[in-house]
Design a protein around this motif. Structure first.
Motif, short mmCIF file in Angstrom:
data_model
loop_
_atom_site.label_atom_id
_atom_site.label_comp_id
_atom_site.label_asym_id
_atom_site.label_seq_id
_atom_site.Cartn_x
_atom_site.Cartn_y
_atom_site.Cartn_z
N LEU A 92 0.82 -1.21 0.00
CA LEU A 92 0.00 0.00 0.00
C LEU A 92 0.85 1.26 0.00
O LEU A 92 0.47 2.28 -0.59
N ALA A 93 2.00 1.23 0.66
CA ALA A 93 2.86 2.42 0.69
C ALA A 93 3.37 2.76 -0.71
O ALA A 93 3.41 3.94 -1.12
N VAL A 94 3.73 1.72 -1.46
CA VAL A 94 4.20 1.96 -2.83
C VAL A 94 3.04 2.41 -3.71
O VAL A 94 3.18 3.31 -4.56
N LEU A 95 1.83 1.79 -3.49
CA LEU A 95 0.66 2.21 -4.25
C LEU A 95 0.34 3.69 -4.01
O LEU A 95 -0.05 4.42 -4.92
N ARG A 96 0.47 4.12 -2.75
CA ARG A 96 0.19 5.52 -2.44
C ARG A 96 1.13 6.45 -3.23
O ARG A 96 0.71 7.50 -3.71
N ARG A 97 2.36 6.07 -3.37
CA ARG A 97 3.34 6.91 -4.08
C ARG A 97 3.05 6.98 -5.58
O ARG A 97 3.17 8.03 -6.19
N VAL A 98 2.66 5.86 -6.19
CA VAL A 98 2.44 5.88 -7.63
C VAL A 98 1.08 6.45 -8.00
O VAL A 98 0.84 6.83 -9.15
N LEU A 99 0.13 6.49 -7.01
CA LEU A 99 -1.22 6.99 -7.29
C LEU A 99 -1.45 8.40 -6.75
O LEU A 99 -2.59 8.87 -6.75
N ARG A 100 -0.39 9.04 -6.27
CA ARG A 100 -0.59 10.33 -5.60
C ARG A 100 -1.15 11.40 -6.53
O ARG A 100 -1.76 12.37 -6.07
N ASN A 101 -0.97 11.25 -7.82
CA ASN A 101 -1.50 12.25 -8.75
C ASN A 101 -2.70 11.74 -9.54
O ASN A 101 -3.15 12.39 -10.47
N PHE A 102 -3.22 10.56 -9.17
CA PHE A 102 -4.40 10.02 -9.85
C PHE A 102 -5.66 10.74 -9.39
O PHE A 102 -5.76 11.21 -8.25
N SER A 103 -6.65 10.78 -10.30
CA SER A 103 -7.93 11.40 -9.96
C SER A 103 -9.06 10.38 -9.88
O SER A 103 -10.22 10.75 -9.68
N GLY A 104 -8.72 9.06 -10.11
CA GLY A 104 -9.77 8.03 -10.07
C GLY A 104 -9.17 6.67 -9.78
O GLY A 104 -7.95 6.52 -9.60
N PRO A 105 -10.01 5.64 -9.77
CA PRO A 105 -9.56 4.28 -9.45
C PRO A 105 -8.76 3.66 -10.59
O PRO A 105 -8.88 4.06 -11.74
N ALA A 106 -7.93 2.61 -10.22
CA ALA A 106 -7.10 1.93 -11.21
C ALA A 106 -7.24 0.43 -11.01
O ALA A 106 -7.41 -0.07 -9.89
N TRP A 107 -7.16 -0.31 -12.13
CA TRP A 107 -7.31 -1.76 -12.09
C TRP A 107 -6.10 -2.43 -11.43
O TRP A 107 -4.97 -2.03 -11.63
N LEU A 108 -6.41 -3.50 -10.60
CA LEU A 108 -5.42 -4.44 -10.10
C LEU A 108 -5.77 -5.83 -10.65
O LEU A 108 -6.87 -6.05 -11.18
N ASP A 109 -4.87 -6.80 -10.51
CA ASP A 109 -5.07 -8.12 -11.12
C ASP A 109 -5.52 -9.14 -10.06
O ASP A 109 -4.69 -9.78 -9.42
N SER A 110 -6.86 -9.22 -9.86
CA SER A 110 -7.39 -10.22 -8.92
C SER A 110 -8.91 -10.34 -9.11
O SER A 110 -9.57 -9.34 -9.44
N LYS A 111 -9.44 -11.54 -8.92
CA LYS A 111 -10.88 -11.80 -8.98
C LYS A 111 -11.29 -12.66 -7.78
O LYS A 111 -10.53 -13.51 -7.33
#
Length: 531
Positions: free
Chosen positions: A92-111
């Motif tokens: 989650l810490a790495v996700l926070r860094r790469v998504l800090r400038n996102f304005s919406g949700p992003a796909w991950l690989d899981s069902k």
């Protein structure tokens, strides 16, 4: 950040690389991973097609890419960029860094068992939702050994990062395999260097010619970049620079044109010139400056000179003296003192032919110092001897058309005709006596320059006034004497001279008859007295 776009080359897979074969299994083995990397990097950048770049952000082993896609499209894009969709257990810490400038949700690989798909928000928080529809982006995961750190460019030039699929990675901490790093100074047309992230390290151009044409701008062959005809390889080893066209050899008055291939007429007035300083106007004459002057002026010696008088000279001769043009005359003539454009006859002997009007023969002209004299029907100009008229106080030397005045020793000539006594200082006189020098006894004259014949100063206004007063006094005196004589004659008696035979006749006006009668009376008076 993700609202902006930049232009980068569009990458398409080369032949032999399938776009639907990106699987997790392909990423497991080293052979498959190398094959996948080479296949993914074998992209046709030479096609020259460009798209507005999409924005991405990387940190650690994760990269988030912002683009509205469905789940299957996200999986394909991650595979093209040599990665896979990030799994559920992503940090989650790495996700926070790469998504800090996102304005919406992003796909991950899981069902899950219900068939729902996993996505993450910028906070970040993970959620389940139906797998249909599009989200704002997706997150890819890479192997730690394939990720590169930033490039340090020589000279401190800024470095720009991008993927082969057109995503900009500027501002990222790490960079995925296949990322391109370009170092280029602001304002420069060509980059300083170009590098490729491959197996965790940066390869500088030219790398393998089969991968992205070795990073060359045009073509790659035998491990070196090649340029088309008319171009030379830039010092960065990547770019192609147009070969300078040799400047054409232009003739006088022409210079190479803006295209560097043709010749155009040169403007000689572009550079500094002296026309304006000299009162003229500069015009370009086949590339050379030419100075134009106003009407009646001509450009000479760096200035516009008045030559208008030359068009008025009576005998068509003109010359320049002290920067000024003057009229000249033919031999035997001289410039008129009254009109500088006219010529009058010049006489150097005692008698010269006069210049007479062809229509009126009696209208003749003589030079100054000469007087017209007709001899046998021909009018001559005869020199006036001014010395006979006492034009000088001391000495006079007559010349043709003029005269020269001089003074005796001890006098100085002034006003051209007056002689003024010189005043000697006592010291000079004593010095002369002490030296035993004797004053000059030979008569010397201080000569004045030749002068045209003219009345001297003392016969001008003051002299005429004095003569007029003198003549009036003479008239008055004569009138008084006449009146006195008339009175005396009226009562005059010659008693001492009386004689019988002497008759006194008073002066009176008589006619011829009166004179005869008086004579007869006198005869009768004398007859009785005869013996």
């Amino acid at each position: 950040m993700f609202g902006d776009y930049a232009w980068t080359p569009l990458a398409v897979f080369g032949s032999g690389c399938g776009t639907k074969t990106r699987t997790h299994a392909a990423m497991s083995g080293s052979v498959g991973r190398a094959l996948l990397l080479l296949c993914g990097l074998g992209l046709g950048l030479g096609l020259g097609v460009e798209l507005p770049s999409r924005l991405g952000q990387c940190a650690g082993e994760l990269c988030a890419f912002q683009e509205s896609v469905e789940l299957e499209e996200a999986q394909e894009l991650c595979g093209e960029m040599l990665g896979q969709l990030s799994p559920l257990d992503s940090d989650l810490a790495v996700l926070r860094r790469v998504l800090r400038n996102f304005s919406g949700p992003a796909w991950l690989d899981s069902k899950d068992r219900a068939g729902n798909c996993l996505y993450v928000t910028p906070e970040p928080r993970k959620y389940w939702r139906t797998c249909g529809g599009k989200l704002s982006g997706f997150v890819c995961q890479y192997r730690a050994e394939d990720v590169c750190r930033g490039v340090t460019a020589a000279g401190g030039a800024p470095v720009g990062y991008s993927t082969t699929t057109g995503f900009s990675l500027d501002g990222s901490d790490t960079f995925p395999p296949g990322a391109i790093a370009v170092a280029q100074r602001p304002g420069d047309e060509y980059p300083d260097s170009k590098s490729l992230c491959f197996s965790g390290r940066w390869l500088k151009t030219p790398w393998n010619c089969e991968v992205l044409t070795g990073g060359c701008a045009h073509n790659c062959s035998a491990g070196a970049c090649r340029c088309p005809e008319g171009h030379d390889l830039h010092e960065n080893g990547v770019s192609c620079v147009p070969r300078p066209t040799p400047a054409p050899e232009c003739g006088p008055g022409f210079r190479p044109g803006p295209d560097g291939k043709t010749c155009v007429e040169a403007n000689g007035c572009e550079a500094g010139n002296e026309c304006e300083a000299g009162g003229g106007e500069c015009v370009s004459n086949h590339g050379s400056p030419a100075c134009l002057c106003a009407h009646g002026f001509d450009w000479e010696d760096g200035a516009c000179v008045d030559i208008s008088i030359c068009f008025l000279c009576e005998q068509g001769k003109c010359y320049k003296q002290d920067g000024v043009y003057r009229c000249a005359c033919l031999e035997g003539f001289t410039v008129s003192p009254q009109n500088p454009t006219k010529c009058v006859r010049k006489c150097t002997v005692r008698d010269c032919p006069a210049t007479c009007d062809k229509n009126e023969k009696h209208q003749c002209y003589c030079p100054d110092g000469y007087v017209a004299d007709e001899v046998n029907g021909t009018v001559f100009c005869t020199d006036i001897d001014e010395c006979e008229n006492r034009m000088c106080e001391h000495h006079c030397d007559n010349s043709f058309g003029g005269y020269r005045c001089g003074c005796a020793p001890g006098f100085e000539l002034q006003d051209g005709y007056r002689c003024v006594r010189l005043v000697y200082h006592e010291e000079e006189e004593e010095g002369a006596e002490g030296s035993g020098a004797e004053p000059p006894t030979q008569s010397t004259a201080t000569a004045a320059g030749l002068q045209p014949a003219a009345l001297p100063q003392y016969i001008k206004t003051g002299s005429i006034l004095g003569i007029t007063v003198f003549l009036l006094l003479c008239v008055v005196l004569l009138a008084l004497l006449t009146r006195n004589a008339v009175k005396r004659c009226g009562r005059f008696e010659l008693s001492t001279f009386k004689h019988p035979d002497l008759d006194i006749y008073y002066l009176q006006q008589v006619s011829t008859e009166t004179y005869k009668r008086l004579s007869l009376d006198r005869q009768q008076k004398n007859d009785p007295q005869r013996p």
